[in-house]
Structure formats: structure tokens, C-alpha cells
Design a protein around this motif. Structure first.
Motif, PDB file in Angstrom:
ATOM      1  N   ARG A   3       0.859  -1.177   0.000  1.00  0.00           N
ATOM      2  CA  ARG A   3       0.000   0.000   0.000  1.00  0.00           C
ATOM      3  C   ARG A   3       0.903   1.237   0.000  1.00  0.00           C
ATOM      4  O   ARG A   3       2.030   1.189   0.460  1.00  0.00           O
ATOM      5  N   PRO A   4       0.422   2.337  -0.541  1.00  0.00           N
ATOM      6  CA  PRO A   4       1.267   3.542  -0.638  1.00  0.00           C
ATOM      7  C   PRO A   4       1.905   3.965   0.680  1.00  0.00           C
ATOM      8  O   PRO A   4       3.057   4.364   0.706  1.00  0.00           O
ATOM      9  N   GLU A   5       1.172   3.852   1.785  1.00  0.00           N
ATOM     10  CA  GLU A   5       1.725   4.294   3.068  1.00  0.00           C
ATOM     11  C   GLU A   5       2.824   3.362   3.587  1.00  0.00           C
ATOM     12  O   GLU A   5       3.589   3.720   4.468  1.00  0.00           O
ATOM     13  N   GLN A   6       2.941   2.154   3.002  1.00  0.00           N
ATOM     14  CA  GLN A   6       3.982   1.218   3.414  1.00  0.00           C
ATOM     15  C   GLN A   6       5.260   1.364   2.595  1.00  0.00           C
ATOM     16  O   GLN A   6       6.295   0.851   2.979  1.00  0.00           O
ATOM     17  N   ASP A   7       5.173   2.041   1.479  1.00  0.00           N
ATOM     18  CA  ASP A   7       6.329   2.186   0.590  1.00  0.00           C
ATOM     19  C   ASP A   7       7.129   3.417   1.002  1.00  0.00           C
ATOM     20  O   ASP A   7       6.651   4.547   0.879  1.00  0.00           O
TER      21      ASP A   7
END
Length: 192
Positions: A146-150
Motif C-alpha cells: 500500500r502507498p503508506e507502506q512504501d
């Protein structure tokens, strides 16, 4: 004698790594590309062939060193390049020829040892599985992220958006134009 034995051992280790890579690639092609089941017996011939081919290369290198040694014998002028050997190089060239021949002999012995061939195939299988596992982990990590994990999401966002505009949307637009032209050709009865 220790220097020659060490050089031969090192040459054999390098050759075994090359043979393992060759067998690993054969395993990957056979099992992934061709959809075949892994059978260790199937790859012992591949392992033997790889070792024999590497032994042939070592024999050729030994012959080349012997020819270079003979050509260098009695030449006392200044060399004109790296491989322009002179009389002072004769001893080293003789040692190198013996080392290449030693590696070739050891590889041929390994190629005739069924236990060594099985071990080579098993190590290649392990390396092939490691490649597959690493590839799958990378794909799962990227596709499921997910974007917040990258951690690089913000930094790479502009590049991804530019690629979307310049590549993906252009492809999609060209594809839509082709479909419209094909549909227009079908309705007018014109051959496509």
C-alpha cells in the motif's frame, strides 16, 4: 607445489560455480518455461556436459600458455603489450599451463563422479529455487504494498505519473484508435 595446488583448487571452485549456474539456468528453463517436473537424473547429463565443456576450456587455455611459452623462449627484447611474452615470462607461463591442465583434470574427474554430479545438481536446484523465491517475494512485496507502506512512494510518485502520461496513456490511446478504425472498417464493409 602449494601455490599450484591452491591455484588449481581455486580454478575448480570457480568452474564449479559456473557449472552450477549453467545447470541452474537449465532447471529454470525446463521447469518454468517448459513446465516439466524436476527430475535430478534429467540434469546429471547437463551437469556432466557443463563440467566437460569447462575442462575443454581449461585444456585450450593450457595449450595457449604452452604455445605462448614456446614463442617467448629466447626473446629478450622489450614487450609491446600485455600478452607479448618474453624469455623472463617462460617460467610463469609453464606454471600457468600446468595449473590450467590441473583444473581440467580435476573437472574431468568430477564429471565422472556420480555423487559429485548429484551434489552439483542439488546445489543448482537450491540456487534455482532461491531465484524463484526472491522473485516471488519481490513481486508480492511490490504488488501488495500500500502507498503508506512504501518508503519511496512520494519520491517516485512524480516519475510514476510521468510514465503513466507518456507511456501507458499513449498506449491506451493508440489501442483505442486501432479499435475504432477496425470497427469503422467492419461497418463500411472495407477489408481490414
Amino acid at each position: 607445489m602449494g601455490r599450484n595446488a591452491d591455484a588449481v583448487d581455486e580454478g575448480v571452485a570457480i568452474a564449479l560455480a559456473a557449472a552450477r549456474l549453467s545447470v541452474k539456468n537449465a532447471i529454470l528453463v525446463s521447469t518454468i518455461s517448459l513446465g516439466e517436473s524436476f527430475d535430478p537424473q534429467h540434469f546429471t547429463g547437463t551437469a556432466r556436459d557443463a563440467l566437460i565443456a569447462l575442462a575443454d576450456e581449461q585444456d585450450a587455455a593450457s595449450d595457449a600458455m604452452s604455445r605462448a611459452r614456446k614463442a617467448a623462449w629466447g626473446r629478450h627484447t622489450q614487450p609491446h603489450g600485455t600478452h607479448d611474452y618474453r624469455d623472463r615470462d617462460v617460467r610463469n607461463l609453464r606454471r600457468r599451463a600446468k595449473q590450467y591442465a590441473g583444473v581440467a583434470k580435476a573437472l574431468r574427474a568430477l564429471a565422472e563422479d556420480s555423487e559429485q554430479l548429484r551434489d552439483l545438481v542439488e546445489r543448482a536446484r537450491g540456487a534455482a529455487w532461491q531465484d524463484v523465491e526472491t522473485n516471488l517475494q519481490g513481486r508480492l512485496r511490490v504488488e501488495a504494498m500500500r502507498p503508506e507502506q512504501d518508503p519511496d512512494y512520494e519520491k517516485m510518485r512524480d516519475a510514476r505519473m510521468q510514465a503513466l502520461r507518456l507511456v501507458d496513456l499513449q498506449k491506451l490511446s493508440a489501442q483505442a484508435r486501432r479499435k475504432r478504425k477496425a470497427a469503422a472498417g467492419e461497418t463500411t464493409g472495407a477489408p481490414s
